[in-house]
Design a protein around this motif. Structure first.
Motif, mmCIF file in Angstrom:
data_model
loop_
_atom_site.group_PDB
_atom_site.id
_atom_site.type_symbol
_atom_site.label_atom_id
_atom_site.label_comp_id
_atom_site.label_asym_id
_atom_site.label_seq_id
_atom_site.Cartn_x
_atom_site.Cartn_y
_atom_site.Cartn_z
ATOM 1 N N ALA B 258 0.829 -1.209 0.000
ATOM 2 C CA ALA B 258 0.000 0.000 0.000
ATOM 3 C C ALA B 258 0.862 1.257 0.000
ATOM 4 O O ALA B 258 0.467 2.290 -0.540
ATOM 5 C CB ALA B 258 -0.919 0.004 1.213
ATOM 6 N N PHE B 260 3.280 1.924 -1.727
ATOM 7 C CA PHE B 260 3.635 2.360 -3.081
ATOM 8 C C PHE B 260 2.452 2.957 -3.827
ATOM 9 O O PHE B 260 2.622 3.663 -4.810
ATOM 10 C CB PHE B 260 4.227 1.194 -3.875
ATOM 11 C CG PHE B 260 5.492 0.698 -3.266
ATOM 12 C CD1 PHE B 260 6.684 1.362 -3.481
ATOM 13 C CD2 PHE B 260 5.487 -0.415 -2.434
ATOM 14 C CE1 PHE B 260 7.848 0.932 -2.900
ATOM 15 C CE2 PHE B 260 6.652 -0.855 -1.841
ATOM 16 C CZ PHE B 260 7.839 -0.187 -2.071
ATOM 17 N N VAL B 261 1.235 2.619 -3.388
ATOM 18 C CA VAL B 261 0.071 3.242 -4.015
ATOM 19 C C VAL B 261 -0.034 4.685 -3.539
ATOM 20 O O VAL B 261 -0.425 5.576 -4.277
ATOM 21 C CB VAL B 261 -1.219 2.487 -3.654
ATOM 22 C CG1 VAL B 261 -2.379 3.004 -4.483
ATOM 23 C CG2 VAL B 261 -1.053 1.002 -3.861
ATOM 24 N N GLU B 262 0.342 4.890 -2.284
ATOM 25 C CA GLU B 262 0.158 6.209 -1.690
ATOM 26 C C GLU B 262 1.180 7.221 -2.167
ATOM 27 O O GLU B 262 0.931 8.406 -2.138
ATOM 28 C CB GLU B 262 0.287 6.100 -0.166
ATOM 29 C CG GLU B 262 -0.866 5.385 0.458
ATOM 30 C CD GLU B 262 -0.723 5.316 1.962
ATOM 31 O OE1 GLU B 262 0.332 5.728 2.483
ATOM 32 O OE2 GLU B 262 -1.665 4.851 2.603
ATOM 33 N N ASP B 411 4.244 -5.063 -17.568
ATOM 34 C CA ASP B 411 3.003 -4.690 -16.881
ATOM 35 C C ASP B 411 2.374 -5.915 -16.219
ATOM 36 O O ASP B 411 1.905 -5.851 -15.090
ATOM 37 C CB ASP B 411 2.025 -4.070 -17.871
ATOM 38 C CG ASP B 411 0.702 -3.744 -17.212
ATOM 39 O OD1 ASP B 411 0.710 -2.906 -16.308
ATOM 40 O OD2 ASP B 411 -0.313 -4.359 -17.579
ATOM 41 N N GLN B 415 1.458 -6.615 -12.263
ATOM 42 C CA GLN B 415 0.149 -7.048 -11.778
ATOM 43 C C GLN B 415 0.265 -8.305 -10.930
ATOM 44 O O GLN B 415 -0.349 -8.423 -9.867
ATOM 45 C CB GLN B 415 -0.758 -7.346 -12.965
ATOM 46 C CG GLN B 415 -0.841 -6.198 -13.920
ATOM 47 C CD GLN B 415 -2.265 -5.778 -14.151
ATOM 48 O OE1 GLN B 415 -3.177 -6.331 -13.560
ATOM 49 N NE2 GLN B 415 -2.457 -4.800 -15.000
ATOM 50 N N GLU B 418 1.817 -7.650 -7.615
ATOM 51 C CA GLU B 418 0.843 -7.018 -6.736
ATOM 52 C C GLU B 418 -0.107 -8.068 -6.155
ATOM 53 O O GLU B 418 -0.408 -8.063 -4.956
ATOM 54 C CB GLU B 418 0.071 -5.974 -7.536
ATOM 55 C CG GLU B 418 -0.726 -5.014 -6.678
ATOM 56 C CD GLU B 418 -1.465 -3.994 -7.534
ATOM 57 O OE1 GLU B 418 -1.769 -4.299 -8.704
ATOM 58 O OE2 GLU B 418 -1.753 -2.906 -7.017
ATOM 59 N N GLN B 419 -0.543 -8.979 -7.027
ATOM 60 C CA GLN B 419 -1.479 -10.006 -6.558
ATOM 61 C C GLN B 419 -0.834 -10.922 -5.521
ATOM 62 O O GLN B 419 -1.488 -11.332 -4.566
ATOM 63 C CB GLN B 419 -2.001 -10.832 -7.741
ATOM 64 C CG GLN B 419 -2.967 -10.031 -8.588
ATOM 65 C CD GLN B 419 -3.407 -10.771 -9.834
ATOM 66 O OE1 GLN B 419 -3.379 -11.989 -9.896
ATOM 67 N NE2 GLN B 419 -3.803 -10.029 -10.848
ATOM 68 N N TYR B 422 -0.727 -8.990 -2.253
ATOM 69 C CA TYR B 422 -2.033 -8.870 -1.616
ATOM 70 C C TYR B 422 -2.601 -10.242 -1.268
ATOM 71 O O TYR B 422 -3.772 -10.366 -0.932
ATOM 72 C CB TYR B 422 -3.008 -8.103 -2.518
ATOM 73 C CG TYR B 422 -2.921 -6.602 -2.350
ATOM 74 C CD1 TYR B 422 -3.783 -5.926 -1.498
ATOM 75 C CD2 TYR B 422 -1.956 -5.882 -3.023
ATOM 76 C CE1 TYR B 422 -3.699 -4.548 -1.337
ATOM 77 C CE2 TYR B 422 -1.851 -4.502 -2.866
ATOM 78 C CZ TYR B 422 -2.733 -3.840 -2.026
ATOM 79 O OH TYR B 422 -2.639 -2.479 -1.860
ATOM 80 N N GLN B 424 -3.361 -12.770 -3.135
ATOM 81 C CA GLN B 424 -4.408 -13.292 -4.017
ATOM 82 C C GLN B 424 -3.992 -14.591 -4.706
ATOM 83 O O GLN B 424 -4.820 -15.452 -4.940
ATOM 84 C CB GLN B 424 -4.738 -12.257 -5.087
ATOM 85 C CG GLN B 424 -5.131 -10.920 -4.534
ATOM 86 C CD GLN B 424 -6.619 -10.720 -4.559
ATOM 87 O OE1 GLN B 424 -7.266 -11.064 -5.522
ATOM 88 N NE2 GLN B 424 -7.164 -10.194 -3.491
#
Lengths: 317, 444
Positions: B258, B260-262, B411, B415, B418-419, B422, B424
């Motif tokens: 998170a 890195f999203v911020e 890309d 993804q 990231e998964q 998280y 996933q």
């Protein structure tokens, strides 16, 4: 010179020319000519920057095109690829959610604030300007960056919550459940232009109707739902259509704040289109995505117009 | 009647004015290369060259100074400098290429070189080397060769760097861990664990800057990430990278994605140098040596930084000298010879590099590099010593440039990473999907 003038041949020519000049003068003096000439800059610009690029984009949508090498016609390949592209469906889901949640919320806010600002006080002009301000600056990159900082886990929002005693360390942007709401909030905050339209519509509702209702003993809530709201429906409809379109086309907020993260939970359609076109160099596919979006927006607008007769009041006052 | 005529005149004047306004822009557009007459009247004088690069504030300022100096020394030559951010730069460049309006001198990245050459967008520089306009005699031949595609010379390398694990000496001392160069993966993981246990500082494994480190790990297994239009090795080779994340996630020393999203992705906000608590900071970052001085400059007081090689089970195979940036001349260049002269000056002039100060990496020309190195601030000298003494003797040749299609795969890697972070999907799934779907993308 005089010799030439004497020449009957030349005279005839001169006459012809004179006729031509007259024709030009007559054309120039026609009523609509000035209009055409005045609109010419727009018309030429419209063709150069809208029609021609749109035509090219339509052509590219049927091509395998990576910007760097010339486009190769590939028929419906791009459109077929969409059917197997999971991210495409994900962005559709996100965009529909985004538009269908943010637009009604925004209109609700706009209407509420417009009702509050309807009273003429000395400061109402200032308040109107103040509430309109977010609409002007809200779409800018600077505000998006600010928004991003505000909602980070050590940002203003969490600090404020902590001040009032809620120990909040949520990462609003890092969480798939909350990130989209940050974007929605930013859009809802830009309710100003809808608000102004509501405000002017509210002012047109004749006071005599309210007076008559008051005499009949109708309370304020009853008056709002029986008089104000029905008479506002054309304005609501207009705002709804316009905002729905801009809702589907939202770009900056997502591009600057989240870039679609986390886990594509905030990836709006237009940003995906941009990524495909200019980041992954699938420009043909990007163009195809653009045309599908056009079809979707067209369809939604059409549906909205079809529902018009059920809820929009179009009679006089 | 009179009024109407006046109105008409005004309208006509407005039309002309607005259209000439458009005309200036249109002059840079499509028809330029096919119509030589339009070209010379394109608004600017025919000697005007455009030099485009990506960079940061420091680089932009220094490069502009260099351009001014060159114009002063060469009256009659005029250069228009056009800086951008890295990501925007490539979008802009590709669009310019589509409109046959590429800048005359282009800063090129190794990763994109192949794509641009394949599409015939760059000028072959071999003739200019032969006739002496472009002098590369003072440069390392291997480095010069990295600018060649199919035996032809397209891009002059203007800076060398190498991968560097930049870390906080302060945190490492606090944790009492022994830090050394050429760590293997297990040693690296142990360090991460120990630092987290004793200080609470987390670890950022190349998150969102993943492709170079993935390539680095694969090189230890003799696998080339992007190779002849496909992905090298087999699916199992790609699992290791994701397993590092999985392990870190399970043992909790991995930094929360998170973060890195911020944050906007800039060096100054790297979790190594920026954060409010050890919880959202990292003790290390996977970077290149030429970014070292910016990191040192951004670190808070009392946070001393150092440099290590990236970990790998076979550092010699994994590590490489990276030609960090190139200059190329576009095929659209109006006056190629002038453009090549500028590139030559950029590469060989001590005066020019005294202003640039190795910000793009260590200068390739030996005499220039020696002359400049004394003038550099300490972190840059440290970086040069690191490249020359630690990396250079213990490394192998850099991978060939990536094919077109690689950006889609990168890309996908983002993804999947990231998964995994998280929770996933598992590392196993991520590795397999990257290999299979990536290969499909490359085959397209």
């Amino acid at each position: 010179m005089s010799a030439r003038r004497a020449n009957p041949h030349f005279r005839a020519e001169l006459k012809k020319e004179g006729k031509k000049m007259n024709q030009i003068r007559r054309f120039a003096n026609q009523k609509h000519t000035a209009g055409y000439v005045f609109t010419l800059p727009f018309i030429i610009g419209f063709f150069m920057f809208m029609v021609v690029p749109m035509g090219m984009s339509l052509y590219y949508s049927f091509c395998d095109y990576d910007i760097l090498s010339p486009p190769v016609f590939s028929g419906l390949d791009n459109f077929r690829h969409m059917l197997t592209d999971d991210t495409f469906f994900q962005t559709l889901k996100v965009t529909f959610f985004f538009a269908f949640v943010s637009v009604p919320l925004k209109l609700l806010f706009a209407l509420l604030v417009a009702l509050l600002l309807l009273k003429n006080t000395r400061l109402s002009g200032f308040y109107r300007a103040a509430y309109y301000l977010p609409s002007i600056i809200g779409g800018s990159v600077a505000v998006s960056v600010l928004w991003k900082r505000m909602f980070s886990s050590d940002g203003v929002i969490n600090s404020l919550l902590q001040m009032v005693g809620i120990n909040c360390t949520v990462s609003w942007l890092g969480n798939t459940e909350t990130a989209i709401w940050v974007l929605i909030l930013l859009v809802v905050w830009q309710f100003g232009s809808s608000m102004l339209i509501f405000l002017s519509a509210l002012k047109q509702v004749p006071a005599s109707l309210y007076e008559a209702a008051k005499v009949d003993g109708a309370g304020p809530i009853y008056r709002f739902f029986k008089i104000t709201l029905p008479l506002l429906t054309p304005t609501i409809f207009f705002n709804l259509v316009m905002q729905m379109i801009s809702g589907f086309l939202a770009f900056t907020q997502c591009y600057i704040i989240t870039e679609g993260r986390p886990l594509n939970s905030t990836l709006l359609y237009t940003v995906y289109m941009y990524q495909q076109s200019f980041e992954f160099y699938n420009t043909g596919y990007g163009a195809a995505l653009a045309w599908v979006m056009l079809a979707i927006i067209g369809l939604i607008t059409l549906v909205l117009f079809a529902t018009k007769k059920f809820w929009v009041y179009e009679g006089g006052f | 009647m009179m009024k109407r005529t006046t109105a008409l005149l005004v309208a006509a004047a407005m039309t002309t004015a607005s259209l000439t306004g458009c005309g200036g822009n249109a002059g840079n557009g499509g028809d330029e290369s096919t119509n030589p007459e339009v070209k010379s009247s394109g608004g600017s004088s025919s000697d005007e060259m455009v030099f485009a690069w990506w960079g940061n504030q420091t680089r932009n300022e220094r490069t502009q100074q260099v351009i001014d100096l060159y114009m002063e020394e060469n009256p009659g030559v005029s250069i228009d400098g056009q800086p951008s951010q890295f990501a925007d730069y490539w979008n802009k460049l590709a669009t310019a290429a589509a409109g046959n309006a590429l800048p005359d001198v282009i800063q090129m990245d190794y990763k994109y070189l192949d794509q641009y050459v394949e599409n015939g967008l760059l000028l072959d520089l071999t003739p200019y080397v032969d006739n002496g306009i472009l002098d590369v005699s003072d440069c390392n031949q291997d480095v010069i060769d990295s600018g060649k595609v199919d035996g032809q010379f397209y891009a002059v390398c203007i800076g060398i760097s190498s991968p560097a694990l930049v870390y906080s000496k302060t945190v490492a001392e606090q944790a009492g861990v022994e830090i050394k160069n050429n760590m293997n993966i297990e040693e690296f993981l142990d360090t991460c664990r120990k630092i987290y246990e004793t200080t609470g500082y987390k670890t950022n494994i190349a998150y969102t800057d993943n492709e170079p480190f993935m390539e680095y790990l694969l090189r230890a297994k003799d696998v080339t990430l992007f190779e002849d239009g496909k992905m090298g090795g087999e699916a199992a080779d790609y699992v290791e990278y994701f397993e590092l994340y999985e392990t870190g996630l399970k043992e909790e020393w991995l930094i929360d994605p998170a973060v890195f999203v911020e944050r906007t992705k800039t060096t100054e906000l790297n979790p190594l140098v920026y954060g409010t608590s050890p919880e959202n900071m990292s003790w290390c970052t996977f970077h290149l040596t030429n970014q070292y001085s910016v990191l040192v400059g951004s670190a808070a007081e009392g946070n001393e930084l150092g440099m290590l090689t990236w970990p790998s089970d076979n550092v010699k195979k994994s590590n490489y000298l990276k030609p960090s940036q190139f200059l190329a001349v576009s095929k659209d260049a109006k006056n190629p010879e002038e453009a090549v002269k500028f590139v030559n000056w950029f590469n060989n002039s001590v005066e020019c590099n005294n202003i640039l100060l190795a910000e793009r990496g260590i200068p390739v020309s030996k005499s220039v590099s020696e002359a400049v190195s004394e003038k550099l601030p300490e972190p840059d000298q440290e970086a040069i010593a690191f490249v020359n003494e630690i990396v250079s003797p213990n490394s192998s040749k850099v991978n060939p440039p990536a094919d077109a299609g690689a950006s889609g795969v990168i890309d996908l890697l983002n993804q999947l990473e990231e998964q995994v972070c998280y929770g996933q999907i598992t590392a196993q799934e991520a590795g397999t999907r990257l290999f299979e779907e990536g290969n499909q993308m490359m085959a397209k």
